[in-house]
Design a protein around this motif. Structure first.
Motif, PDB file in Angstrom:
ATOM      1  N   ALA A  77       0.832  -1.207   0.000  1.00  0.00           N
ATOM      2  CA  ALA A  77       0.000   0.000   0.000  1.00  0.00           C
ATOM      3  C   ALA A  77       0.865   1.256   0.000  1.00  0.00           C
ATOM      4  O   ALA A  77       0.396   2.354   0.291  1.00  0.00           O
ATOM      5  N   PHE A  78       2.143   1.088  -0.319  1.00  0.00           N
ATOM      6  CA  PHE A  78       3.103   2.215  -0.183  1.00  0.00           C
ATOM      7  C   PHE A  78       2.680   3.480  -0.917  1.00  0.00           C
ATOM      8  O   PHE A  78       2.730   4.557  -0.329  1.00  0.00           O
ATOM      9  N   PRO A  79       2.194   3.398  -2.132  1.00  0.00           N
ATOM     10  CA  PRO A  79       1.807   4.677  -2.717  1.00  0.00           C
ATOM     11  C   PRO A  79       0.720   5.363  -1.902  1.00  0.00           C
ATOM     12  O   PRO A  79       0.697   6.575  -1.776  1.00  0.00           O
ATOM     13  N   ALA A  80      -0.191   4.569  -1.331  1.00  0.00           N
ATOM     14  CA  ALA A  80      -1.254   5.173  -0.528  1.00  0.00           C
ATOM     15  C   ALA A  80      -0.702   5.801   0.734  1.00  0.00           C
ATOM     16  O   ALA A  80      -1.254   6.778   1.261  1.00  0.00           O
ATOM     17  N   SER A  81       0.411   5.209   1.158  1.00  0.00           N
ATOM     18  CA  SER A  81       0.971   5.763   2.402  1.00  0.00           C
ATOM     19  C   SER A  81       1.523   7.165   2.203  1.00  0.00           C
ATOM     20  O   SER A  81       1.869   7.849   3.141  1.00  0.00           O
ATOM     21  N   GLU A  82       1.562   7.563   0.953  1.00  0.00           N
ATOM     22  CA  GLU A  82       2.001   8.942   0.689  1.00  0.00           C
ATOM     23  C   GLU A  82       1.058   9.931   1.346  1.00  0.00           C
ATOM     24  O   GLU A  82       1.441  11.037   1.685  1.00  0.00           O
ATOM     25  N   SER A  83      -0.221   9.503   1.464  1.00  0.00           N
ATOM     26  CA  SER A  83      -1.183  10.447   2.018  1.00  0.00           C
ATOM     27  C   SER A  83      -1.207  10.406   3.539  1.00  0.00           C
ATOM     28  O   SER A  83      -1.854  11.209   4.183  1.00  0.00           O
ATOM     29  N   GLU A  84      -0.557   9.403   4.096  1.00  0.00           N
ATOM     30  CA  GLU A  84      -0.550   9.315   5.556  1.00  0.00           C
ATOM     31  C   GLU A  84       0.368  10.389   6.135  1.00  0.00           C
ATOM     32  O   GLU A  84       1.277  10.894   5.475  1.00  0.00           O
ATOM     33  N   ASP A  85       0.108  10.669   7.402  1.00  0.00           N
ATOM     34  CA  ASP A  85       0.891  11.724   8.049  1.00  0.00           C
ATOM     35  C   ASP A  85       2.237  11.171   8.496  1.00  0.00           C
ATOM     36  O   ASP A  85       2.362  10.515   9.523  1.00  0.00           O
ATOM     37  N   LEU A  86       3.223  11.422   7.657  1.00  0.00           N
ATOM     38  CA  LEU A  86       4.551  10.924   7.979  1.00  0.00           C
ATOM     39  C   LEU A  86       5.464  12.039   8.481  1.00  0.00           C
ATOM     40  O   LEU A  86       6.683  11.885   8.511  1.00  0.00           O
ATOM     41  N   THR A  87       4.856  13.155   8.876  1.00  0.00           N
ATOM     42  CA  THR A  87       5.690  14.236   9.423  1.00  0.00           C
ATOM     43  C   THR A  87       6.144  13.851  10.819  1.00  0.00           C
ATOM     44  O   THR A  87       5.469  13.103  11.527  1.00  0.00           O
ATOM     45  N   GLU A  88       7.275  14.361  11.167  1.00  0.00           N
ATOM     46  CA  GLU A  88       7.843  14.175  12.499  1.00  0.00           C
ATOM     47  C   GLU A  88       8.082  12.718  12.847  1.00  0.00           C
ATOM     48  O   GLU A  88       8.097  12.341  14.017  1.00  0.00           O
ATOM     49  N   VAL A  89       8.201  11.853  11.810  1.00  0.00           N
ATOM     50  CA  VAL A  89       8.621  10.472  12.073  1.00  0.00           C
ATOM     51  C   VAL A  89      10.107  10.504  12.357  1.00  0.00           C
ATOM     52  O   VAL A  89      10.888  11.075  11.612  1.00  0.00           O
ATOM     53  N   ASP A  90      10.515   9.854  13.449  1.00  0.00           N
ATOM     54  CA  ASP A  90      11.927   9.875  13.816  1.00  0.00           C
ATOM     55  C   ASP A  90      12.725   8.794  13.106  1.00  0.00           C
ATOM     56  O   ASP A  90      13.901   8.979  12.821  1.00  0.00           O
ATOM     57  N   ALA A  91      12.058   7.703  12.829  1.00  0.00           N
ATOM     58  CA  ALA A  91      12.788   6.614  12.154  1.00  0.00           C
ATOM     59  C   ALA A  91      11.813   5.730  11.400  1.00  0.00           C
ATOM     60  O   ALA A  91      10.662   5.557  11.802  1.00  0.00           O
ATOM     61  N   ILE A  92      12.315   5.196  10.292  1.00  0.00           N
ATOM     62  CA  ILE A  92      11.554   4.235   9.477  1.00  0.00           C
ATOM     63  C   ILE A  92      12.199   2.871   9.669  1.00  0.00           C
ATOM     64  O   ILE A  92      13.436   2.749   9.586  1.00  0.00           O
ATOM     65  N   LEU A  93      11.377   1.879   9.926  1.00  0.00           N
ATOM     66  CA  LEU A  93      11.898   0.514   9.971  1.00  0.00           C
ATOM     67  C   LEU A  93      11.335  -0.218   8.755  1.00  0.00           C
ATOM     68  O   LEU A  93      10.113  -0.348   8.593  1.00  0.00           O
ATOM     69  N   LEU A  94      12.205  -0.692   7.920  1.00  0.00           N
ATOM     70  CA  LEU A  94      11.824  -1.272   6.629  1.00  0.00           C
ATOM     71  C   LEU A  94      12.238  -2.741   6.594  1.00  0.00           C
ATOM     72  O   LEU A  94      13.410  -3.069   6.867  1.00  0.00           O
ATOM     73  N   GLU A  95      11.262  -3.607   6.255  1.00  0.00           N
ATOM     74  CA  GLU A  95      11.597  -5.036   6.159  1.00  0.00           C
ATOM     75  C   GLU A  95      12.609  -5.215   5.034  1.00  0.00           C
ATOM     76  O   GLU A  95      12.417  -4.709   3.911  1.00  0.00           O
ATOM     77  N   ALA A  96      13.686  -5.876   5.369  1.00  0.00           N
ATOM     78  CA  ALA A  96      14.851  -5.940   4.478  1.00  0.00           C
ATOM     79  C   ALA A  96      14.511  -6.486   3.100  1.00  0.00           C
ATOM     80  O   ALA A  96      15.036  -6.016   2.087  1.00  0.00           O
ATOM     81  N   CYS A  97      13.597  -7.474   3.056  1.00  0.00           N
ATOM     82  CA  CYS A  97      13.304  -8.087   1.742  1.00  0.00           C
ATOM     83  C   CYS A  97      12.651  -7.070   0.807  1.00  0.00           C
ATOM     84  O   CYS A  97      12.647  -7.262  -0.414  1.00  0.00           O
ATOM     85  N   CYS A  98      12.134  -6.014   1.326  1.00  0.00           N
ATOM     86  CA  CYS A  98      11.463  -5.012   0.480  1.00  0.00           C
ATOM     87  C   CYS A  98      12.430  -3.929   0.015  1.00  0.00           C
ATOM     88  O   CYS A  98      12.082  -3.068  -0.804  1.00  0.00           O
ATOM     89  N   TYR A  99      13.616  -3.998   0.533  1.00  0.00           N
ATOM     90  CA  TYR A  99      14.536  -2.907   0.225  1.00  0.00           C
ATOM     91  C   TYR A  99      14.789  -2.798  -1.261  1.00  0.00           C
ATOM     92  O   TYR A  99      14.801  -1.705  -1.826  1.00  0.00           O
ATOM     93  N   LEU A 100      14.989  -3.924  -1.885  1.00  0.00           N
ATOM     94  CA  LEU A 100      15.330  -3.873  -3.305  1.00  0.00           C
ATOM     95  C   LEU A 100      14.212  -3.229  -4.115  1.00  0.00           C
ATOM     96  O   LEU A 100      14.463  -2.585  -5.140  1.00  0.00           O
ATOM     97  N   THR A 101      12.963  -3.408  -3.654  1.00  0.00           N
ATOM     98  CA  THR A 101      11.830  -2.890  -4.417  1.00  0.00           C
ATOM     99  C   THR A 101      11.511  -1.434  -4.029  1.00  0.00           C
ATOM    100  O   THR A 101      11.257  -0.590  -4.901  1.00  0.00           O
ATOM    101  N   TYR A 102      11.506  -1.202  -2.725  1.00  0.00           N
ATOM    102  CA  TYR A 102      11.020   0.102  -2.271  1.00  0.00           C
ATOM    103  C   TYR A 102      12.103   0.951  -1.615  1.00  0.00           C
ATOM    104  O   TYR A 102      11.876   2.117  -1.271  1.00  0.00           O
ATOM    105  N   GLY A 103      13.235   0.348  -1.436  1.00  0.00           N
ATOM    106  CA  GLY A 103      14.261   1.043  -0.648  1.00  0.00           C
ATOM    107  C   GLY A 103      14.648   2.389  -1.205  1.00  0.00           C
ATOM    108  O   GLY A 103      14.714   3.398  -0.490  1.00  0.00           O
ATOM    109  N   ASP A 104      14.934   2.408  -2.520  1.00  0.00           N
ATOM    110  CA  ASP A 104      15.367   3.676  -3.114  1.00  0.00           C
ATOM    111  C   ASP A 104      14.335   4.778  -2.914  1.00  0.00           C
ATOM    112  O   ASP A 104      14.657   5.914  -2.539  1.00  0.00           O
ATOM    113  N   SER A 105      13.047   4.392  -3.190  1.00  0.00           N
ATOM    114  CA  SER A 105      11.998   5.422  -3.077  1.00  0.00           C
ATOM    115  C   SER A 105      11.920   5.946  -1.658  1.00  0.00           C
ATOM    116  O   SER A 105      11.829   7.166  -1.420  1.00  0.00           O
TER     117      SER A 105
END
Lengths: 101, 568
Positions: free
Chosen positions: B34-62
């Motif tokens: 749902a990552f494109p949809a998460s663009e609309s979520e309030d991601l201001t003032e997030v201190d850190a993102i935790l990203l599942e490693a297997c997704c890095y190749l697909t979504y990591g750059d973005s």
């Protein structure tokens, strides 16, 4: 300036009234001529009580009177000197040349 | 901390959340599909993102592009990878791309918490730094604006053109905070030069505050022909009134008479000036140092000046405290001795330029807490400037309670009895009793001299001898009747708002002028003078009398009693 002359037994009095500056030199000269004619050896007294203002031209005229009186062995005194008139005479040290009262 | 978890496998996300239980973080989770949809979520003032490693190749750059360097935030976001097993190759790639070097293996909750704590500290420190930088930038802007305001105000208070006087050279260096010393210069009606050097404050606006009570008074009184002692008294009064006794200003005032070759100095708490080319005598070095302006009340103030004669070309060197930090002066001997050695056999200007070059070199490296100044003034009579026509026009902004000005041509001079006319006019302005007589003398002498000698060219020698007065009067009348051109300008102005009010009288004629030096030198026995008594009377009645250089303009100050000051 207006002038008048009167005499006593010992003195001949030239009374001056008004502004005593260069513009008054003719009146003063005429008064002096008249006074010296009748003075003889009497003392000439210049009454400055009626003089409003006096400048350095007047000082020169008084000195001229003194010199002329001296040549006929007369003396000159200044009387009724007050206010600005006395102040100017004091500044000019005329007390050394005239009796001033 | 506010954390956002992006995952592909729900179970991994849940296990990660379990690892973070109890550490008090605000955790949000989003599936990456749902990552494109998460663009609309309030991601201001997030201190850190935790990203599942297997997704890095697909979504990591973005994600990295979006969160690790958010253009809307000065704080880079931290992205940490997590997985149920270590993957060093993936971790290295992500790290090289900008992700956090910590790779979380699910189950090591304490380690993750420690790493997040470090991230939190770093974030807080970065935010703090950003806040400080913003605050500093704001202060810099305020400081720059204050500096601009100060520059504007000083430009209004200080006449920079006067500092271009050929008799003067100066060097200024402002402090780090923009404060600088105050230097004022102005020519007197007779062509002399007045200088004022006052210690400035360390801050630019404070420098302006010092200038406010000093500059207008200095210029006005110098222009009117006041001497240094009167100027000192007035400045002291102004400083005490302006600062209500809370501030004093170290100040030195200098007056140069080029024609007569002397210098007058009043030193109020400043550095001892250096006199170059001083005549031998007891007073070859200034000895008097008074308290700064504003320190003493008027009764205790000593405003008398020291006077020194000069052999031409001589000069005066003034300098502010702190200059010794930039020069190789021996501390045991002091800066004054050092400067004395440098200027011992040189013209004050020829020694000035190399000294300034050295100061410029040193000041570029130094951090200065106060402004520095160095002034050289020459007493060379070549600096006696010709007086222009602005000596009367300069005072078009009248400061007095009243002022009158007359311009008289030949017709007026012939037909108007000028002195009584002026007396009648001034009588309307309620001069104190007794002053009219003095004013008559001063006006009569000044005006008649202008007519007789300035316009008509009469020689006083004509008055000598038994028939002299008659001869003089006749010649005067003859020349006056023939006078076709020429003019006399008379100006009278009451100056009430100083500690000793005066009536300023000036008279200028259009004649060729004359050499007044001998007449000005005569004093004492007026009854012995064949002529020239008039000027002696004027000098006795007035506190100051000056001619301009050409000799066709005279300026006199007739003191007025206190009753005028109170009435005004």
């Amino acid at each position: 300036m207006q002038t008048s002359i009167s005499t006593t037994e010992n003195n001949l009095v030239i009374r001056l009234q008004g502004r005593f500056d260069f513009s008054a030199h003719r009146e003063f000269r005429d008064a002096v001529d008249g006074a010296l004619q009748g003075a003889g050896r009497r003392k000439i007294v210049v009454d400055l009580g009626g003089v409003d203002y006096l400048d350095s031209s007047a000082l020169g005229m008084l000195l001229m009177l003194r010199d002329r009186a001296k040549s006929s062995e007369g003396t000159v005194a200044l009387t009724n000197c007050r206010g600005a008139v006395k102040q100017v005479l004091d500044i000019a040290n005329f007390g050394k040349l005239f009796d001033i009262t | 901390m506010k954390l956002w978890v992006f995952y592909e496998h729900q179970g991994s996300a849940s296990a990660l959340v379990d690892d973070l239980q109890g550490f008090g973080h605000d955790i949000h989770c989003s599936p990456l599909r749902a990552f494109p949809a998460s663009e609309s979520e309030d991601l201001t003032e997030v201190d850190a993102i935790l990203l599942e490693a297997c997704c890095y190749l697909t979504y990591g750059d973005s994600l990295l592009k979006r969160f690790s360097s958010d253009p809307d935030s000065a704080v880079p976001r931290t992205i940490l990878l997590f997985s149920d097993a270590p993957n060093p190759r993936l971790a290295t790639s992500a790290m090289l791309a900008g992700a956090d070097p910590y790779f979380h293996v699910i189950g090591a909750g304490a380690a993750l918490a420690a790493r997040l704590s470090a991230v939190g500290h770093e974030g807080r420190r970065t935010r703090q730094d950003a806040h400080f930088q913003e605050t500093e930038a704001r202060y810099q802007r305020i400081f720059a604006e204050e500096g601009q305001t100060a520059t504007f105000l000083l430009g209004r208070l200080v006449d920079q053109d006067r500092l271009l006087d050929p008799a003067l050279r100066y060097w200024h260096h402002a402090s780090g905070a923009g404060g600088e010393n105050l230097l004022l210069a102005m020519r007197t009606p007779s062509g002399g030069l007045h200088l004022l050097l006052a210690e400035g404050a360390c801050h630019s606006l404070a420098t302006v505050a010092n200038a406010l009570p000093l500059a207008p008074t200095f210029y006005r009184m110098t222009e009117k022909g006041f001497g240094l002692d009167a100027i000192v008294r007035e400045l002291n009064l102004k400083v005490r009134q302006f600062f209500a006794g809370t501030r004093s200003i170290p100040t030195i005032l200098v007056s140069i008479s080029f024609r007569e070759g002397f210098v007058e100095i009043w030193n109020g708490g400043f550095q001892e000036p250096l006199l170059v080319g001083v005549s031998e005598g007891a007073l070859s070095r200034p000895k008097e140092i008074h308290p700064p302006l504003g320190t003493l009340d008027m009764a205790a103030l000593h405003a008398g000046v020291e006077r020194f004669s000069f052999e031409h070309p001589g000069g005066v060197l003034l300098y502010s405290p702190g200059l010794e930090a930039l020069l190789p002066a021996d501390p045991a001997r002091g800066l004054h001795a050092y400067l004395q050695d440098r200027f011992s056999d040189r013209h004050v200007f020829s020694g000035f330029d190399p000294l300034v070059a050295e100061l410029d070199r040193q000041a570029g490296h130094a951090e200065l807490n106060a402004g520095l100044s160095l002034l050289a003034v020459t007493t060379d009579s070549a600096c006696l400037l010709p007086m222009g026509d602005d000596s009367l026009a300069a005072d078009s902004d009248s400061f007095g309670a009243w002022a009158v000005r007359f311009r008289l041509g030949p017709q007026e001079i012939r037909s108007i009895d000028v002195v009584p006319m002026i007396l009648g006019l001034t009588g309307q302005f309620a001069l104190p009793p007794g002053k009219n007589g003095e004013l008559f003398v001063v006006l009569s002498e000044i005006y008649n001299n202008a007519v007789d000698h300035g316009l008509l060219g009469l020689d006083s020698c004509l008055k000598l001898g038994p028939e002299g007065m008659g001869r003089y009067w006749e010649e005067r009348s003859r020349r006056l009747s023939r006078l076709g051109q020429g003019e006399i300008m008379l100006h009278l102005e009451v100056i009430p708002d100083i500690s000793c009010p005066v009536l300023h009288i000036s008279c200028r004629d259009s004649g060729p002028g004359f050499d007044h030096a001998d007449l000005m030198g005569a004093d004492g026995n007026l009854h012995e003078l064949p002529y020239g008594r008039g000027l002696g009377l004027v000098r006795s009645l007035c506190s100051r009398v000056e001619f301009n250089q050409k000799g066709n303009e005279i300026s006199a100050l007739l003191p007025l009693p206190e009753v005028i000051k109170k009435a005004a």
